[in-house]
Design a protein around this motif. Structure first.
Motif, short mmCIF file in Angstrom:
data_model
loop_
_atom_site.label_atom_id
_atom_site.label_comp_id
_atom_site.label_asym_id
_atom_site.label_seq_id
_atom_site.Cartn_x
_atom_site.Cartn_y
_atom_site.Cartn_z
N ALA A 60 0.84 -1.21 0.00
CA ALA A 60 0.00 0.00 0.00
C ALA A 60 0.88 1.26 0.00
O ALA A 60 0.62 2.20 -0.76
N VAL A 64 1.16 4.12 -3.13
CA VAL A 64 1.01 5.58 -3.01
C VAL A 64 2.30 6.26 -3.50
O VAL A 64 2.26 7.22 -4.28
N LEU A 65 3.45 5.73 -3.08
CA LEU A 65 4.75 6.28 -3.48
C LEU A 65 4.89 6.31 -5.01
O LEU A 65 5.20 7.35 -5.60
N VAL A 68 2.24 8.57 -7.03
CA VAL A 68 2.60 9.99 -7.16
C VAL A 68 3.68 10.13 -8.24
O VAL A 68 3.65 11.06 -9.05
N ILE A 71 2.02 10.06 -11.60
CA ILE A 71 1.35 11.33 -11.89
C ILE A 71 2.39 12.39 -12.29
O ILE A 71 2.17 13.19 -13.21
N ALA A 81 -8.73 18.83 -12.88
CA ALA A 81 -9.73 18.05 -12.15
C ALA A 81 -11.11 18.08 -12.81
O ALA A 81 -11.93 17.19 -12.56
N TRP A 85 -10.85 12.66 -17.19
CA TRP A 85 -9.67 12.00 -16.60
C TRP A 85 -9.51 12.42 -15.13
O TRP A 85 -9.25 11.58 -14.27
N GLY A 86 -9.68 13.72 -14.88
CA GLY A 86 -9.53 14.25 -13.52
C GLY A 86 -10.56 13.65 -12.57
O GLY A 86 -10.24 13.31 -11.43
N PHE A 89 -9.61 10.13 -11.80
CA PHE A 89 -8.46 10.15 -10.89
C PHE A 89 -8.92 10.39 -9.44
O PHE A 89 -8.51 9.68 -8.52
N LEU A 90 -9.83 11.36 -9.27
CA LEU A 90 -10.31 11.66 -7.91
C LEU A 90 -11.13 10.50 -7.35
O LEU A 90 -11.03 10.18 -6.16
N LEU A 93 -8.72 7.84 -6.17
CA LEU A 93 -8.13 8.18 -4.87
C LEU A 93 -9.12 7.93 -3.73
O LEU A 93 -8.75 7.43 -2.66
N ILE A 96 -9.30 4.27 -3.08
CA ILE A 96 -8.09 3.82 -2.36
C ILE A 96 -8.17 4.19 -0.88
O ILE A 96 -7.84 3.37 -0.02
N VAL A 97 -8.65 5.39 -0.57
CA VAL A 97 -8.79 5.79 0.84
C VAL A 97 -9.78 4.87 1.55
O VAL A 97 -9.54 4.41 2.67
N LEU A 100 -8.14 1.52 2.11
CA LEU A 100 -7.17 1.56 3.20
C LEU A 100 -7.87 1.58 4.56
O LEU A 100 -7.44 0.89 5.50
N GLY A 101 -8.97 2.33 4.65
CA GLY A 101 -9.73 2.39 5.90
C GLY A 101 -10.28 1.01 6.28
O GLY A 101 -10.15 0.56 7.42
N PHE B 14 -1.27 3.49 7.14
CA PHE B 14 -2.57 4.08 6.81
C PHE B 14 -2.51 5.60 6.97
O PHE B 14 -2.92 6.35 6.07
N ILE B 21 -2.30 11.29 0.25
CA ILE B 21 -3.41 11.37 -0.72
C ILE B 21 -4.23 12.66 -0.50
O ILE B 21 -4.60 13.35 -1.45
N TYR B 28 -4.22 19.21 -6.14
CA TYR B 28 -4.80 18.95 -7.48
C TYR B 28 -6.05 19.77 -7.70
O TYR B 28 -6.25 20.36 -8.77
N PHE B 49 8.40 10.99 0.64
CA PHE B 49 7.34 10.09 1.11
C PHE B 49 7.92 9.03 2.05
O PHE B 49 7.29 8.70 3.07
#
Lengths: 158, 171
Positions: A60, A64-65, A68, A71, A81, A85-86, A89-90, A93, A96-97, A100-101, B14, B21, B28, B49
């Motif tokens: 994970a 993220v590393l 970026v 991008i 945005a 495409w923008g 992309f959002l 993300l 992904i958040v 991760l949660g 996390f 992000i 952005y 990072f």
């Protein structure tokens, strides 16, 4: 000092990004299938799950590393945005958040179950918590597949 | 990775990922991401990072250890985790700022390895002191937010695992 070709570096970053995703998705699918099957002992799958959780968080961080880095490779050609495409992309993300949660909950639950399995306390006799963990691995695989689909949309245009 | 670190490793990673992000989304949305990333080499971006990741996992580990030592931990009360996260979040902010300053200095020295560059360091110390205070406050606020989120995530994990005792297991 070794000077790396710019394109080789970009390719390396993308390879690491895809490899990390493959590890997360493949591991989640494998554990989802393993934990759904009738178990004679929960110790072995929980050991595998604990190992996966450690690798998941390493992957994970790398996602993220390198994400970026990917991008940054767009440079000034990065679309704003407001474009399709923008928006993709959002959304990626956001997925992904959310992933991760949900994954923190899964990792902490696996840690508790593994601790109990290796200790003296027995598992609840009625509904095994590993069934709930199996469902979380299914959700994990689904969320990663959704993020991959959004990545495909971003790569091939909207 | 040692199995004993799973809770710290997952929560710390996390925090670092969500922080990166969130920053990415804000820049952005404001329209400055291409400029921000254009001024950053791949190596420098990776170093930033990795520094954030390492500092955050370290401070999360210490925050969880402080919680485990608290009298409330054996009973499963998670509330003392929040002040612990606030304190270690403040330190994380300062640690990351100092890491930024060191990497910036190394980058400048790599491009201009001159004595004059090093002579700028004493002049930058007052600025670094003030910036450290700001980083301390910002880090504390971020720690407070993540500490509150962590309590909810730990409660959810307890309900998934069907646990009733110690919440932050060393596994």
């Amino acid at each position: 000092m070794i000077a790396l070709d710019h394109h080789v570096l970009e390719l390396g970053v993308r390879w690491l990004h895809v490899a990390s995703m493959a590890l997360m998705l493949g591991g989640a699918l494998l554990l989802w299938m393993s934990l759904r099957a009738p178990l004679t002992s929960e110790a072995a799958p929980l050991r595998a799950a604990t190992t996966y959780e450690g690798a998941f968080w390493a992957a994970a961080g790398l996602i993220v590393l390198t994400g970026v880095g990917n991008i940054a490779a767009f440079g000034r050609a990065l679309l704003p945005a407001e474009t399709g495409w923008g928006v993709a992309f959002l959304w990626k993300l956001l997925v992904i958040v959310g992933l991760l949660g949900a994954s923190v909950v899964r990792s902490l639950a696996v840690a508790q179950l593994a601790s109990r399995a290796s200790g003296t306390r027995s598992m609840p006799a009625t509904v095994s918590p590993t069934r709930a963990i199996a469902r979380l691995y299914g959700v994990t695989a689904g969320a990663i597949a959704l993020a991959v689909a959004l990545a495909v949309v971003m790569a091939h245009g909207t | 990775m040692r199995r004993a670190d799973l809770a710290s490793w997952s929560l710390g990673t996390f925090h670092a990922c969500v922080l990166a992000i969130a920053l990415l989304v804000v820049v952005y949305r404001l329209g400055g991401l291409d400029d921000a990333l254009a001024g950053l080499s791949t190596a420098h971006g990776f170093a930033l990072f990795l520094g954030l990741w390492a500092a955050t996992v370290f401070t999360t580990t210490r925050a969880l250890e402080a919680y485990r030592r608290s009298p409330a931990a054996p009973g499963g009360d998670l509330e003392p985790l929040v002040p612990s996260a606030l304190r270690w979040g403040a330190l994380n902010g300062v640690l990351f700022l100092w890491y930024l300053a060191v990497t910036q200095l190394v980058a400048v020295l790599a491009s201009r390895p001159r004595l004059e560059t090093l002579m700028l360091v004493p002049a930058a110390l007052p600025v670094l002191t003030i910036a450290s205070l700001v980083a301390f406050v910002v880090g504390a606020l971020v720690g407070l937010v993540f500490g509150t989120i962590d309590v909810q995530l730990l409660r959810l994990a307890r309900s998934v695992a069907g646990a009733s005792g110690v919440e932050v297991t060393r596994t």
